[in-house]
Design a protein around this motif. Structure first.
Motif, mmCIF file in Angstrom:
data_model
loop_
_atom_site.group_PDB
_atom_site.id
_atom_site.type_symbol
_atom_site.label_atom_id
_atom_site.label_comp_id
_atom_site.label_asym_id
_atom_site.label_seq_id
_atom_site.Cartn_x
_atom_site.Cartn_y
_atom_site.Cartn_z
ATOM 1 N N ALA A 131 -32.554 19.605 26.322
ATOM 2 C CA ALA A 131 -32.823 20.493 24.543
ATOM 3 C C ALA A 131 -32.528 18.926 23.388
ATOM 4 C CB ALA A 131 -32.448 21.386 25.054
ATOM 5 N N ALA A 132 -31.650 18.424 23.904
ATOM 6 C CA ALA A 132 -31.340 16.988 22.931
ATOM 7 C C ALA A 132 -32.304 15.848 23.655
ATOM 8 C CB ALA A 132 -29.907 16.058 23.626
ATOM 9 N N LEU A 133 -32.498 15.807 24.682
ATOM 10 C CA LEU A 133 -34.017 15.489 25.052
ATOM 11 C C LEU A 133 -35.196 15.354 23.915
ATOM 12 C CD1 LEU A 133 -33.419 14.440 28.766
ATOM 13 C CD2 LEU A 133 -33.216 12.714 27.254
ATOM 14 N N GLN A 134 -35.664 16.405 24.113
ATOM 15 C CA GLN A 134 -36.367 17.281 23.764
ATOM 16 C C GLN A 134 -36.388 17.021 22.215
ATOM 17 O OE1 GLN A 134 -37.768 21.162 24.631
ATOM 18 N NE2 GLN A 134 -39.142 21.639 22.913
ATOM 19 N N THR A 135 -35.371 17.312 21.545
ATOM 20 C CA THR A 135 -34.892 17.301 19.792
ATOM 21 C C THR A 135 -35.302 15.726 19.807
ATOM 22 O OG1 THR A 135 -33.716 19.089 19.878
ATOM 23 C CG2 THR A 135 -33.944 17.245 17.918
ATOM 24 N N GLY A 136 -35.195 14.654 20.760
ATOM 25 C CA GLY A 136 -34.925 13.026 20.093
ATOM 26 C C GLY A 136 -36.738 12.819 20.308
ATOM 27 N N LEU A 137 -36.694 13.558 21.357
ATOM 28 C CA LEU A 137 -38.295 13.051 21.502
ATOM 29 C C LEU A 137 -39.641 13.688 20.794
ATOM 30 C CD1 LEU A 137 -38.285 13.551 25.223
ATOM 31 C CD2 LEU A 137 -38.705 11.504 24.099
ATOM 32 N N GLU A 138 -39.216 14.296 19.987
ATOM 33 C CA GLU A 138 -40.252 15.203 19.371
ATOM 34 C C GLU A 138 -40.031 14.884 17.360
ATOM 35 O OE1 GLU A 138 -39.478 19.107 18.902
ATOM 36 O OE2 GLU A 138 -40.363 19.598 20.776
ATOM 37 N N ALA A 139 -38.564 14.233 16.888
ATOM 38 C CA ALA A 139 -38.141 13.401 16.272
ATOM 39 C C ALA A 139 -38.689 11.985 16.391
ATOM 40 C CB ALA A 139 -36.443 13.412 15.783
ATOM 41 N N LEU A 140 -39.177 11.093 16.863
ATOM 42 C CA LEU A 140 -38.832 9.624 17.587
ATOM 43 C C LEU A 140 -40.594 9.539 16.469
ATOM 44 C CD1 LEU A 140 -37.504 7.726 17.923
ATOM 45 C CD2 LEU A 140 -38.708 7.140 20.021
ATOM 46 N N PRO A 141 -41.029 9.930 16.405
ATOM 47 C CA PRO A 141 -42.403 9.544 15.632
ATOM 48 C C PRO A 141 -42.336 9.539 13.714
ATOM 49 C CG PRO A 141 -43.020 10.692 17.017
ATOM 50 C CD PRO A 141 -41.380 11.681 17.491
ATOM 51 N N THR A 142 -41.260 10.536 13.424
ATOM 52 C CA THR A 142 -41.005 10.745 12.006
ATOM 53 C C THR A 142 -40.117 8.749 12.757
ATOM 54 O OG1 THR A 142 -38.994 11.188 11.839
ATOM 55 C CG2 THR A 142 -40.946 12.438 12.017
ATOM 56 N N MET A 143 -39.818 8.326 12.822
ATOM 57 C CA MET A 143 -38.895 6.603 12.545
ATOM 58 C C MET A 143 -39.420 6.112 12.835
ATOM 59 S SD MET A 143 -35.570 8.729 13.709
ATOM 60 C CE MET A 143 -35.434 9.645 15.004
ATOM 61 N N THR A 144 -40.100 5.945 13.285
ATOM 62 C CA THR A 144 -41.016 4.803 13.741
ATOM 63 C C THR A 144 -42.867 5.112 14.019
ATOM 64 O OG1 THR A 144 -41.173 3.162 15.637
ATOM 65 C CG2 THR A 144 -40.500 5.232 16.549
ATOM 66 N N SER A 145 -42.679 3.961 14.731
ATOM 67 C CA SER A 145 -44.994 3.548 14.521
ATOM 68 C C SER A 145 -45.266 5.308 15.979
ATOM 69 C CB SER A 145 -45.241 2.980 14.690
ATOM 70 O OG SER A 145 -44.915 1.987 16.608
ATOM 71 N N ALA A 146 -46.557 5.449 15.858
ATOM 72 C CA ALA A 146 -46.858 6.335 16.732
ATOM 73 C C ALA A 146 -46.903 5.362 17.991
ATOM 74 C CB ALA A 146 -48.268 6.787 15.772
ATOM 75 N N GLY A 147 -47.117 4.658 17.974
ATOM 76 C CA GLY A 147 -47.001 3.273 19.671
ATOM 77 C C GLY A 147 -46.000 3.926 20.128
ATOM 78 N N TYR A 148 -45.254 3.687 19.855
ATOM 79 C CA TYR A 148 -44.087 2.999 19.812
ATOM 80 C C TYR A 148 -43.221 4.604 20.634
ATOM 81 C CZ TYR A 148 -39.332 1.818 20.489
ATOM 82 O OH TYR A 148 -37.748 1.427 21.130
ATOM 83 N N ALA A 149 -43.384 5.387 19.379
ATOM 84 C CA ALA A 149 -42.305 6.973 20.328
ATOM 85 C C ALA A 149 -43.400 7.343 21.623
ATOM 86 C CB ALA A 149 -43.227 7.941 18.653
ATOM 87 N N ALA A 150 -45.014 7.016 21.185
ATOM 88 C CA ALA A 150 -45.685 7.496 22.848
ATOM 89 C C ALA A 150 -45.133 6.820 23.883
ATOM 90 C CB ALA A 150 -46.879 7.475 22.334
ATOM 91 N N ARG A 151 -44.650 5.303 23.688
ATOM 92 C CA ARG A 151 -44.225 4.672 25.322
ATOM 93 C C ARG A 151 -43.090 5.772 24.955
ATOM 94 N NH1 ARG A 151 -46.802 0.690 22.237
ATOM 95 N NH2 ARG A 151 -44.733 0.091 21.422
ATOM 96 N N VAL A 152 -42.518 6.143 24.198
ATOM 97 C CA VAL A 152 -40.768 6.605 24.616
ATOM 98 C C VAL A 152 -40.808 7.852 25.741
ATOM 99 C CG1 VAL A 152 -38.817 6.596 23.790
ATOM 100 C CG2 VAL A 152 -40.054 4.680 23.100
#
Length: 174
Positions: A131-152
């Motif tokens: 659940a925490a992984l899911q939350t982190g992955l969903e929130a990452l695009p709001t903190m960084t570029s879309a490309g970086y978030a997609a790679r992570v």
């Protein structure tokens, strides 16, 4: 049996001078006295049972005194069997996915990233970790570029065991 770190292991993790590789360090970090051999092997994936046996023989791990595992462990063969069922690809483990995303969230030098990282660190059981992984992955695009978030996101999904991939309910990136 429930496993915990010995004094030698604590010293090795604190000084970084012991000749431990990343997987051995990960195993020692996960050996908190609340996980049994089978659970540790499953979290480590692949040859986790052999790694645990090696660390135990080297004096880094010990059985927690007076503790009985909730799930009976019949022997190393059953541990190896459960580990192979949980992670057919030795590169996949829930612990690896967790550690990777913890590192990526640490690189987000903001309060939201710190909060997500803390939530992932404090997650105790597998369901809470996912659940925490899911939350982190969903929130990452709001903190960084879309490309970086997609790679992570892609890399996290590469190391996550197949079982959890099927259960993870990630929203599709916009």
């Amino acid at each position: 049996m429930l496993l915990r770190k010995t004094t030698l292991a604590h010293a090795a993790l604190q000084t970084h001078r012991a000749a431990l590789d990343l997987r051995q360090r990960r195993a020692l970090i996960l050996a908190d006295g609340r996980r049994d051999t089978a659970e540790l092997a499953r979290l480590l994936g692949g040859d986790g049972a052999q790694l645990i046996a090696q660390l135990h023989a080297s004096g880094y791990l010990e059985a927690r005194p007076g503790a009985v595992a909730e799930r009976p462990v019949v022997g190393e063969a059953s541990v190896l069997a459960s580990a192979s069922k949980a992670a057919p690809d030795s590169r996949r483990s829930l612990a690896a996915a967790r550690m990777y995303l913890l590192g990526m969230l640490e690189l987000q030098r903001n309060a939201a990233g710190a909060a997500l990282r803390q939530g992932l660190q404090l997650a105790q059981d597998d369901e809470a970790i996912v659940a925490a992984l899911q939350t982190g992955l969903e929130a990452l695009p709001t903190m960084t570029s879309a490309g970086y978030a997609a790679r992570v996101r892609e890399r996290t999904l590469e190391v996550l065991p197949q079982y959890w991939l099927a259960r993870l309910e990630l929203t599709t990136p916009a």
